[in-house]
Design a protein around this motif. Structure first.
Motif, PDB file in Angstrom:
ATOM      1  N   ASP A  51       0.843  -1.181   0.000  1.00 49.98           N
ATOM      2  CA  ASP A  51       0.000   0.000   0.000  1.00 49.98           C
ATOM      3  C   ASP A  51       0.893   1.250   0.000  1.00 49.98           C
ATOM      4  O   ASP A  51       1.958   1.259   0.619  1.00 49.98           O
ATOM      5  N   VAL A  52       0.460   2.299  -0.666  1.00 45.29           N
ATOM      6  CA  VAL A  52       1.281   3.505  -0.797  1.00 45.29           C
ATOM      7  C   VAL A  52       1.623   4.115   0.559  1.00 45.29           C
ATOM      8  O   VAL A  52       2.753   4.579   0.770  1.00 45.29           O
ATOM      9  N   GLU A  53       0.699   4.111   1.504  1.00 47.17           N
ATOM     10  CA  GLU A  53       0.996   4.688   2.817  1.00 47.17           C
ATOM     11  C   GLU A  53       2.029   3.848   3.578  1.00 47.17           C
ATOM     12  O   GLU A  53       2.885   4.398   4.265  1.00 47.17           O
ATOM     13  N   GLU A  54       1.961   2.522   3.418  1.00 49.19           N
ATOM     14  CA  GLU A  54       2.986   1.655   4.025  1.00 49.19           C
ATOM     15  C   GLU A  54       4.346   1.929   3.389  1.00 49.19           C
ATOM     16  O   GLU A  54       5.366   1.966   4.073  1.00 49.19           O
ATOM     17  N   ARG A  55       4.347   2.105   2.072  1.00 46.45           N
ATOM     18  CA  ARG A  55       5.600   2.373   1.352  1.00 46.45           C
ATOM     19  C   ARG A  55       6.204   3.689   1.819  1.00 46.45           C
ATOM     20  O   ARG A  55       7.409   3.773   2.086  1.00 46.45           O
ATOM     21  N   ILE A  56       5.386   4.718   1.931  1.00 43.03           N
ATOM     22  CA  ILE A  56       5.880   6.020   2.378  1.00 43.03           C
ATOM     23  C   ILE A  56       6.464   5.906   3.777  1.00 43.03           C
ATOM     24  O   ILE A  56       7.564   6.413   4.053  1.00 43.03           O
ATOM     25  N   SER A  57       5.782   5.198   4.660  1.00 47.63           N
ATOM     26  CA  SER A  57       6.274   5.005   6.023  1.00 47.63           C
ATOM     27  C   SER A  57       7.616   4.274   6.029  1.00 47.63           C
ATOM     28  O   SER A  57       8.544   4.670   6.737  1.00 47.63           O
ATOM     29  N   MET A  58       7.724   3.223   5.232  1.00 54.37           N
ATOM     30  CA  MET A  58       8.970   2.467   5.180  1.00 54.37           C
ATOM     31  C   MET A  58      10.091   3.304   4.563  1.00 54.37           C
ATOM     32  O   MET A  58      11.231   3.275   5.042  1.00 54.37           O
ATOM     33  N   LEU A  59       9.792   4.060   3.521  1.00 56.99           N
ATOM     34  CA  LEU A  59      10.806   4.911   2.896  1.00 56.99           C
ATOM     35  C   LEU A  59      11.338   5.953   3.879  1.00 56.99           C
ATOM     36  O   LEU A  59      12.509   6.319   3.823  1.00 56.99           O
ATOM     37  N   ARG A  60      10.488   6.422   4.777  1.00 54.07           N
ATOM     38  CA  ARG A  60      10.915   7.411   5.780  1.00 54.07           C
ATOM     39  C   ARG A  60      11.943   6.836   6.749  1.00 54.07           C
ATOM     40  O   ARG A  60      12.831   7.546   7.202  1.00 54.07           O
ATOM     41  N   THR A  61      11.800   5.566   7.071  1.00 52.09           N
ATOM     42  CA  THR A  61      12.557   5.037   8.213  1.00 52.09           C
ATOM     43  C   THR A  61      13.584   3.955   7.901  1.00 52.09           C
ATOM     44  O   THR A  61      14.517   3.777   8.679  1.00 52.09           O
ATOM     45  N   VAL A  62      13.440   3.227   6.819  1.00 47.86           N
ATOM     46  CA  VAL A  62      14.306   2.069   6.588  1.00 47.86           C
ATOM     47  C   VAL A  62      15.769   2.492   6.407  1.00 47.86           C
ATOM     48  O   VAL A  62      16.089   3.380   5.629  1.00 47.86           O
ATOM     49  N   GLY A  63      16.631   1.876   7.209  1.00 48.02           N
ATOM     50  CA  GLY A  63      18.065   2.066   7.063  1.00 48.02           C
ATOM     51  C   GLY A  63      18.588   3.426   7.480  1.00 48.02           C
ATOM     52  O   GLY A  63      19.662   3.828   7.053  1.00 48.02           O
ATOM     53  N   THR A  64      17.854   4.162   8.300  1.00 48.54           N
ATOM     54  CA  THR A  64      18.311   5.483   8.716  1.00 48.54           C
ATOM     55  C   THR A  64      17.969   5.727  10.178  1.00 48.54           C
ATOM     56  O   THR A  64      17.027   5.142  10.708  1.00 48.54           O
ATOM     57  N   LYS A  65      18.747   6.572  10.820  1.00 46.01           N
ATOM     58  CA  LYS A  65      18.488   6.899  12.222  1.00 46.01           C
ATOM     59  C   LYS A  65      17.518   8.063  12.349  1.00 46.01           C
ATOM     60  O   LYS A  65      16.806   8.177  13.325  1.00 46.01           O
ATOM     61  N   LYS A  66      17.528   8.962  11.366  1.00 49.48           N
ATOM     62  CA  LYS A  66      16.566  10.072  11.399  1.00 49.48           C
ATOM     63  C   LYS A  66      15.641   9.951  10.188  1.00 49.48           C
ATOM     64  O   LYS A  66      16.075   9.551   9.103  1.00 49.48           O
ATOM     65  N   PRO A  67      14.379  10.262  10.368  1.00 50.62           N
ATOM     66  CA  PRO A  67      13.417  10.090   9.266  1.00 50.62           C
ATOM     67  C   PRO A  67      13.776  10.926   8.030  1.00 50.62           C
ATOM     68  O   PRO A  67      14.274  12.034   8.148  1.00 50.62           O
ATOM     69  N   ARG A  68      13.561  10.335   6.867  1.00 50.17           N
ATOM     70  CA  ARG A  68      13.752  11.027   5.594  1.00 50.17           C
ATOM     71  C   ARG A  68      12.485  11.789   5.231  1.00 50.17           C
ATOM     72  O   ARG A  68      11.391  11.412   5.620  1.00 50.17           O
ATOM     73  N   VAL A  69      12.650  12.781   4.387  1.00 52.45           N
ATOM     74  CA  VAL A  69      11.514  13.459   3.774  1.00 52.45           C
ATOM     75  C   VAL A  69      11.092  12.590   2.598  1.00 52.45           C
ATOM     76  O   VAL A  69      11.937  12.168   1.800  1.00 52.45           O
ATOM     77  N   VAL A  70       9.806  12.275   2.485  1.00 52.27           N
ATOM     78  CA  VAL A  70       9.305  11.502   1.345  1.00 52.27           C
ATOM     79  C   VAL A  70       8.327  12.381   0.588  1.00 52.27           C
ATOM     80  O   VAL A  70       7.345  12.863   1.142  1.00 52.27           O
ATOM     81  N   HIS A  71       8.635  12.603  -0.659  1.00 50.47           N
ATOM     82  CA  HIS A  71       7.792  13.407  -1.548  1.00 50.47           C
ATOM     83  C   HIS A  71       7.096  12.421  -2.494  1.00 50.47           C
ATOM     84  O   HIS A  71       7.726  11.889  -3.403  1.00 50.47           O
ATOM     85  N   ALA A  72       5.829  12.150  -2.220  1.00 49.15           N
ATOM     86  CA  ALA A  72       5.069  11.178  -3.018  1.00 49.15           C
ATOM     87  C   ALA A  72       4.124  11.932  -3.948  1.00 49.15           C
ATOM     88  O   ALA A  72       3.226  12.627  -3.491  1.00 49.15           O
ATOM     89  N   VAL A  73       4.361  11.810  -5.245  1.00 48.11           N
ATOM     90  CA  VAL A  73       3.555  12.534  -6.230  1.00 48.11           C
ATOM     91  C   VAL A  73       2.726  11.560  -7.063  1.00 48.11           C
ATOM     92  O   VAL A  73       3.092  10.392  -7.233  1.00 48.11           O
ATOM     93  N   GLU A  74       1.641  12.047  -7.556  1.00 44.10           N
ATOM     94  CA  GLU A  74       0.788  11.263  -8.453  1.00 44.10           C
ATOM     95  C   GLU A  74       1.424  11.292  -9.840  1.00 44.10           C
ATOM     96  O   GLU A  74       1.726  12.360 -10.372  1.00 44.10           O
ATOM     97  N   PHE A  75       1.662  10.120 -10.407  1.00 45.98           N
ATOM     98  CA  PHE A  75       2.183  10.044 -11.770  1.00 45.98           C
ATOM     99  C   PHE A  75       1.019  10.313 -12.720  1.00 45.98           C
ATOM    100  O   PHE A  75      -0.022   9.663 -12.635  1.00 45.98           O
ATOM    101  N   THR A  76       1.184  11.279 -13.585  1.00 45.17           N
ATOM    102  CA  THR A  76       0.143  11.674 -14.527  1.00 45.17           C
ATOM    103  C   THR A  76       0.711  11.700 -15.941  1.00 45.17           C
ATOM    104  O   THR A  76       1.930  11.649 -16.134  1.00 45.17           O
ATOM    105  N   LYS A  77      -0.176  11.825 -16.924  1.00 49.11           N
ATOM    106  CA  LYS A  77       0.294  11.958 -18.313  1.00 49.11           C
ATOM    107  C   LYS A  77       1.132  13.217 -18.477  1.00 49.11           C
ATOM    108  O   LYS A  77       2.117  13.224 -19.208  1.00 49.11           O
ATOM    109  N   ARG A  78       0.748  14.264 -17.764  1.00 46.18           N
ATOM    110  CA  ARG A  78       1.523  15.511 -17.835  1.00 46.18           C
ATOM    111  C   ARG A  78       2.934  15.294 -17.279  1.00 46.18           C
ATOM    112  O   ARG A  78       3.917  15.750 -17.854  1.00 46.18           O
ATOM    113  N   PHE A  79       3.021  14.588 -16.137  1.00 42.72           N
ATOM    114  CA  PHE A  79       4.325  14.296 -15.547  1.00 42.72           C
ATOM    115  C   PHE A  79       5.146  13.444 -16.521  1.00 42.72           C
ATOM    116  O   PHE A  79       6.337  13.677 -16.719  1.00 42.72           O
TER     117      PHE A  79
END
Length: 166
Positions: free
Chosen positions: A39-67
């Motif tokens: 799930d995207v929220e689980e992924r964002i949570s894991m990306l913040r914390t995995v392998g680091t002592k301080k939380p990372r900033v996670v910028h999660a954007v919607e992939f669109t045709k414009r992007f």
């Protein structure tokens, strides 16, 4: 997708992450879009914390045709606007950006960024990928999937009770 051992190698030393809320194929070719490993929220949570002592900033954007249609130089402008202090980019060996994947790590170097390209993490003789993990799960080889994920595969959500006969 999945935050597997290959992703973790790329994340080492990173203070921030750019990820998509949805899989790019869900926009570019919905028929071929894979089921997500988490799930995207689980992924964002894991990306913040995995392998680091301080939380990372996670910028999660919607992939669109414009992007997807953004020229590489427009993507660089986007990065600079979203991450004004960005100097170094970590990516995998097959990472591409911009319309038709025209941008490469070298493109970012040409725009003045320092770029760390991580070599592929392997399981056996093959590179670890979300596609390979999905295939292992489809074949029922959860042990192989777990070894590539670097954790136990799990599914979350609500249990829906059936007729109670099985």
């Amino acid at each position: 997708d999945g935050v597997h051992l290959g992703h973790r190698r790329i994340l080492a030393g990173a203070d921030a992450v750019l990820t998509f809320r949805n899989h790019p194929l869900s926009v570019l070719d919905p028929v071929r879009a894979p089921a997500l490993l988490m799930d995207v929220e689980e992924r964002i949570s894991m990306l913040r914390t995995v392998g680091t002592k301080k939380p990372r900033v996670v910028h999660a954007v919607e992939f669109t045709k414009r992007f997807a249609s953004m020229a590489p130089e427009d993507f660089v402008s986007y990065l600079r606007s979203e991450f004004p202090n960005l100097e170094k980019v970590h990516c995998g060996g097959n990472w591409r950006f911009g319309a038709n994947g025209a941008g490469t790590p070298q493109t970012l170097r040409d725009f003045g960024f320092s770029v760390k390209v991580s070599r592929y993490a392997k399981c056996g003789d093959e590179a670890i990928s979300s596609t390979r993990i999905r295939a292992a799960l489809a074949e029922g080889d959860v042990e192989l999937a777990n070894s590539m994920l670097g954790r136990r595969f799990s599914v979350s959500g609500c249990a829906v009770h059936g007729k109670g006969v099985g």
